[in-house]
Design an enzyme around this catalytic site. Sequence first.
Site, PDB file in Angstrom:
ATOM      1  N   LYS A  87       0.842  -1.200   0.000  1.00  0.00           N
ATOM      2  CA  LYS A  87       0.000   0.000   0.000  1.00  0.00           C
ATOM      3  C   LYS A  87       0.876   1.249   0.000  1.00  0.00           C
ATOM      4  O   LYS A  87       1.749   1.415   0.856  1.00  0.00           O
ATOM      5  CB  LYS A  87      -0.912   0.019   1.231  1.00  0.00           C
ATOM      6  CG  LYS A  87      -2.022  -0.997   1.186  1.00  0.00           C
ATOM      7  CD  LYS A  87      -2.953  -0.880   2.381  1.00  0.00           C
ATOM      8  CE  LYS A  87      -3.983   0.185   2.183  1.00  0.00           C
ATOM      9  NZ  LYS A  87      -5.024   0.161   3.248  1.00  0.00           N
ATOM     10  N   ILE A  88       0.621   2.101  -0.954  1.00  0.00           N
ATOM     11  CA  ILE A  88       1.328   3.378  -1.079  1.00  0.00           C
ATOM     12  C   ILE A  88       0.293   4.493  -0.982  1.00  0.00           C
ATOM     13  O   ILE A  88      -0.668   4.529  -1.767  1.00  0.00           O
ATOM     14  CB  ILE A  88       2.062   3.490  -2.429  1.00  0.00           C
ATOM     15  CG1 ILE A  88       3.015   2.316  -2.654  1.00  0.00           C
ATOM     16  CG2 ILE A  88       2.796   4.822  -2.533  1.00  0.00           C
ATOM     17  CD1 ILE A  88       4.219   2.294  -1.744  1.00  0.00           C
TER      18      ILE A  88
END
Length: 233
Positions: A87-88
């Site tokens: 997850k960014i």
Amino acid sequence: MKIKLFLDGAEIAQMKAAYDARQVKGFTTNPTLMRKAGISDYEAFARGAIEAIPDLPISFEVFSDDFATMEKEARKIASWGGDTYVKIPITNTKGESACPLVKRLSNDGIALNITAMMTTVQVREVAAAINPESRAIVSVFAGRIADTGVDPVPLMTEYVKILADNPNAELLWASPRELLNLFQAEQCGCHIITATKDLVNKIALVGKDLTAYSLETVKMFYDDACAAGFKIV
């Protein structure tokens, strides 16, 4: 329903129970949920979750605020195995776009979950940044959009169209507020919706007779009043 349900949480026992019951198709976590669950060792938690659930997608988020360190964390998370998505966040805390980092990681074949997204500009920029050969989840916080008084349905419908040319990109309806959102997300064409365990449990109510449900509600109020010993004299 075609839409995939992902459990949002950070308690491995709860995740494993949902996995064993085949209630969901994947899992998402974030630092806030992990903190609430009392997790102090990020990697130990993640590896434990991957060991318990080796064959369904699980998203683990980076937590640094500078992109160089964020990239190192992303590559480390990707090395943990399983069906892991990194997850960014769409920006850092300064509002600087993460799209250059998204492009580098996606070009290297790392499965990404780009998170905390809300605007059309953000979705268009991410759509341009992700490599169509790499898997990507585009997480739009429809529930938070609704919290501002804006109907997320037209927006999510538009975002599905923006991503339509990428066969490996999936739109995720994040932060649902009620079970109705599941049906709204399905109608929009979203690929995934997240839900907490409480919301997942409400799926059993789908199709419930409203007269019976009304009676159950009346009985609940009555029983609670009796248990509390309330009196009007």
